[in-house]
Motif scaffolding. Sequence first.
Motif, mmCIF file in Angstrom:
data_model
loop_
_atom_site.group_PDB
_atom_site.id
_atom_site.type_symbol
_atom_site.label_atom_id
_atom_site.label_comp_id
_atom_site.label_asym_id
_atom_site.label_seq_id
_atom_site.Cartn_x
_atom_site.Cartn_y
_atom_site.Cartn_z
ATOM 1 N N ALA A 1 46.009 28.951 28.079
ATOM 2 C CA ALA A 1 45.128 29.877 27.369
ATOM 3 C C ALA A 1 45.212 31.259 28.000
ATOM 4 O O ALA A 1 45.674 31.413 29.132
ATOM 5 C CB ALA A 1 43.678 29.381 27.401
ATOM 6 N N GLY A 2 44.697 32.249 27.277
ATOM 7 C CA GLY A 2 44.738 33.622 27.744
ATOM 8 C C GLY A 2 43.505 34.046 28.504
ATOM 9 O O GLY A 2 43.168 35.233 28.518
ATOM 10 N N ILE A 3 42.813 33.126 29.139
ATOM 11 C CA ILE A 3 41.622 33.485 29.909
ATOM 12 C C ILE A 3 42.031 34.002 31.286
ATOM 13 O O ILE A 3 43.121 33.715 31.788
ATOM 14 C CB ILE A 3 40.666 32.289 30.058
ATOM 15 C CG1 ILE A 3 41.356 31.165 30.844
ATOM 16 C CG2 ILE A 3 40.202 31.783 28.708
ATOM 17 C CD1 ILE A 3 40.422 30.033 31.224
ATOM 18 N N ILE A 4 41.144 34.784 31.893
ATOM 19 C CA ILE A 4 41.387 35.308 33.234
ATOM 20 C C ILE A 4 40.178 34.968 34.088
ATOM 21 O O ILE A 4 39.051 35.394 33.787
ATOM 22 C CB ILE A 4 41.610 36.836 33.212
ATOM 23 C CG1 ILE A 4 42.780 37.195 32.301
ATOM 24 C CG2 ILE A 4 41.855 37.354 34.622
ATOM 25 C CD1 ILE A 4 43.013 38.696 32.156
ATOM 26 N N ASN A 5 40.376 34.204 35.136
ATOM 27 C CA ASN A 5 39.271 33.828 36.001
ATOM 28 C C ASN A 5 38.883 34.990 36.922
ATOM 29 O O ASN A 5 39.747 35.753 37.366
ATOM 30 C CB ASN A 5 39.629 32.593 36.831
ATOM 31 C CG ASN A 5 39.216 31.315 36.143
ATOM 32 O OD1 ASN A 5 38.125 31.217 35.584
ATOM 33 N ND2 ASN A 5 40.097 30.309 36.174
ATOM 34 N N PRO A 6 37.596 35.126 37.243
ATOM 35 C CA PRO A 6 37.100 36.251 38.051
ATOM 36 C C PRO A 6 37.375 36.046 39.544
ATOM 37 O O PRO A 6 36.460 35.838 40.349
ATOM 38 C CB PRO A 6 35.593 36.255 37.744
ATOM 39 C CG PRO A 6 35.278 34.820 37.462
ATOM 40 C CD PRO A 6 36.498 34.258 36.766
ATOM 41 N N VAL A 7 38.633 36.136 39.906
ATOM 42 C CA VAL A 7 39.034 35.791 41.275
ATOM 43 C C VAL A 7 38.463 36.752 42.311
ATOM 44 O O VAL A 7 38.203 36.350 43.452
ATOM 45 C CB VAL A 7 40.574 35.721 41.384
ATOM 46 C CG1 VAL A 7 41.113 34.507 40.651
ATOM 47 C CG2 VAL A 7 41.224 36.997 40.860
ATOM 48 N N ASP A 8 38.293 38.031 41.964
ATOM 49 C CA ASP A 8 37.734 38.981 42.929
ATOM 50 C C ASP A 8 36.283 38.636 43.245
ATOM 51 O O ASP A 8 35.867 38.634 44.413
ATOM 52 C CB ASP A 8 37.820 40.409 42.389
ATOM 53 C CG ASP A 8 39.252 40.914 42.275
ATOM 54 O OD1 ASP A 8 40.177 40.188 42.678
ATOM 55 O OD2 ASP A 8 39.437 42.039 41.780
ATOM 56 N N GLU A 9 35.519 38.351 42.214
ATOM 57 C CA GLU A 9 34.110 38.014 42.409
ATOM 58 C C GLU A 9 33.960 36.718 43.203
ATOM 59 O O GLU A 9 33.095 36.603 44.076
ATOM 60 C CB GLU A 9 33.399 37.884 41.057
ATOM 61 C CG GLU A 9 33.239 39.192 40.306
ATOM 62 C CD GLU A 9 34.484 39.582 39.501
ATOM 63 O OE1 GLU A 9 35.531 38.912 39.642
ATOM 64 O OE2 GLU A 9 34.393 40.548 38.722
ATOM 65 N N ILE A 10 34.802 35.739 42.886
ATOM 66 C CA ILE A 10 34.771 34.462 43.623
ATOM 67 C C ILE A 10 35.103 34.704 45.090
ATOM 68 O O ILE A 10 34.450 34.159 45.992
ATOM 69 C CB ILE A 10 35.751 33.458 42.987
ATOM 70 C CG1 ILE A 10 35.253 33.043 41.600
ATOM 71 C CG2 ILE A 10 35.926 32.234 43.880
ATOM 72 C CD1 ILE A 10 36.276 32.270 40.784
ATOM 73 N N GLY A 11 36.102 35.541 45.347
ATOM 74 C CA GLY A 11 36.484 35.839 46.731
ATOM 75 C C GLY A 11 35.372 36.509 47.513
ATOM 76 O O GLY A 11 35.145 36.188 48.691
ATOM 77 N N THR A 12 34.653 37.422 46.884
ATOM 78 C CA THR A 12 33.535 38.091 47.555
ATOM 79 C C THR A 12 32.432 37.096 47.885
ATOM 80 O O THR A 12 31.847 37.130 48.983
ATOM 81 C CB THR A 12 32.986 39.221 46.664
ATOM 82 O OG1 THR A 12 34.001 40.211 46.491
ATOM 83 C CG2 THR A 12 31.766 39.870 47.299
ATOM 84 N N MET A 13 32.145 36.185 46.957
ATOM 85 C CA MET A 13 31.104 35.181 47.200
ATOM 86 C C MET A 13 31.499 34.255 48.345
ATOM 87 O O MET A 13 30.660 33.897 49.183
ATOM 88 C CB MET A 13 30.852 34.389 45.910
ATOM 89 C CG MET A 13 30.226 35.228 44.801
ATOM 90 S SD MET A 13 30.268 34.418 43.166
ATOM 91 C CE MET A 13 29.077 33.115 43.408
ATOM 92 N N ILE A 14 32.780 33.863 48.397
ATOM 93 C CA ILE A 14 33.246 32.993 49.478
ATOM 94 C C ILE A 14 33.183 33.727 50.816
ATOM 95 O O ILE A 14 32.745 33.169 51.833
ATOM 96 C CB ILE A 14 34.671 32.494 49.183
ATOM 97 C CG1 ILE A 14 34.655 31.519 48.000
ATOM 98 C CG2 ILE A 14 35.274 31.818 50.422
ATOM 99 C CD1 ILE A 14 36.035 31.120 47.516
ATOM 100 N N GLU A 15 33.617 34.987 50.834
ATOM 101 C CA GLU A 15 33.585 35.751 52.081
ATOM 102 C C GLU A 15 32.156 35.888 52.599
ATOM 103 O O GLU A 15 31.893 35.703 53.797
ATOM 104 C CB GLU A 15 34.192 37.132 51.870
ATOM 105 C CG GLU A 15 34.249 37.940 53.163
ATOM 106 C CD GLU A 15 34.695 39.367 52.931
ATOM 107 O OE1 GLU A 15 35.727 39.760 53.510
ATOM 108 O OE2 GLU A 15 34.013 40.098 52.185
ATOM 109 N N ASP A 16 31.216 36.207 51.710
ATOM 110 C CA ASP A 16 29.813 36.333 52.121
ATOM 111 C C ASP A 16 29.283 35.012 52.674
ATOM 112 O O ASP A 16 28.556 34.994 53.678
ATOM 113 C CB ASP A 16 28.951 36.794 50.938
ATOM 114 C CG ASP A 16 29.225 38.240 50.547
ATOM 115 O OD1 ASP A 16 29.829 38.974 51.354
ATOM 116 O OD2 ASP A 16 28.854 38.626 49.409
#
Length: 537
Positions: free
Chosen positions: A252-267
């Motif tokens: 599918a042509g969806i794009i997962n919010p990888v930047d937001e997920i990365g920020t949440m994991i880092e925090d």
Amino acid sequence: GINIGTITAMVTNPNTNIAIRHIHFNNAGDSPSPPAVTNAIVRHLNLEGIVGGYRAAELANDDITRVYESAARLIGAGDRETDGRRDGGGLDRAEKYDPRDEIALVESATVGWTRVFYSMLETKERELMLMEDDAAETKEEEEEELVILVSEAEYAANLVACVKFARDHSSRHGSASGRRFRWRVFPIPSSTITECDGGGSAVSSGIVDLESFRSMLEGTYAITGGDLGEERYNLDPASIVMVCITHIPTNAGIINPVDEIGTMIEDFNISRNREVGHNKPSTNNGIGQLLPPILYLVDACQSVGQIQVDVQKMKCHALAATGRKYLRGPRGTGFLYVPRHIANALEPSHVDHAAAPVLRVPVAPTCGSSEGWRSGLEGEGEFGLSHTYLRGVRRFEFWEASGASRLGLGAAMDAALDFGMCNIEKRCALLGGMLRTRLRAIDGVRLHHGTPSACGIVTFYVHNLDASIIKERMQNGAAMEHTQFYLSVAPPTSTSLDSSRTGLGDRRLVRASLSYFNTEIEIDLFCEALKKILDSS
């Protein structure tokens, strides 16, 4: 520069000697390479034919080094004056950034992904076994739950690796303190949207739901017992050791919010480290730094070359990409990114003597004596075989590699950088949007995850007409004389969690994946041919 629309090719059929127009709509599978790529490959192969493979690699060393530099530029890796990572991964100011510390050239995205996946989890498992148990009283028989989280759009190759690891490692190991682990794999739920094509009902978007993920990190996400007969309980965020996210899925042509997920994991990692302190196990794993509480692994095989990717904004601990898809490189190429401070803490799951060089010759039995070896080679003493690991992500490369293919990959990355990833992303989004709009107007066509997307991948199905039949008829010229559309079929098992959540069942999808060189005229021809197929069925 690269001319838009020059890839529509005229191919002569050897049986009829008639020129056939080939329109390539399978860039999520493999893209036609620009001339610079084939020229780089052929040039190096010709050199190998003259001086041999080893000498040719020596002569091309500077060019191969530039491939690593291009990969780092493409994904935003490297030192930006003061490296912005808050977890201590920056370089000393006097030290020059070397892309080979963080970029490994591998045979495919899956090769890179699996190498770092197993290495991360096995290293993490060893760390946990060696750490002192600060919990009040851990019973010897009690199992501690360790969790791998995956996106619902995760690729099948990644899922089977996660499940196999969990099955193989649950309760298999135990530490001196009696710690035993039970590995689990849980999907992160996708958000829901109101379906445009099917009566306004709520359906899965296929995109990671950030609120659900947040609840997992906060300890408020409920796990149901499922077929294990367990009682409902809240997922313990301290049990999460890895998050695997496919940036853009195959179906599918969806794009997962990888930047937001990365920020949440880092925090979360920063907070968790403050909470528990930095108890170091007595390991010998490079620089001796503990891995972060949660490791973040991104599969970017469909995004690198199609949209802008910035690993420093993503804050991932590893990212895998391929050469043959939107990058338009040769088959059998890809690369793996791991920040140097993470790579130095990893023990590779499998190595050769180049990645793990032998430090010294072990002490052998007396020459001419019939006496055997005094002890096993796995020992740490003078009779054992002692080795180390290369610095950074170099430890994930093997000795044998194709210089021609690597140079072709470098030429493909340079072509993308020259055209501009911003321009490529805009062009792919524009063409993907055009195709979705036109498909919605065709009777009987249903888009899969047809929400607006900045992506060139479009998947759809038609009731009572199998996707493979559509693909075959579009490709063999049955719908439009002397014109072949090269498509692909996405089976439901390629993204089985998403197929289950969206109710696809065993339905296969037609996948049309557009790149920046495709044109609006090609889209019009495609839709015209598709209508003819549906009208005749």
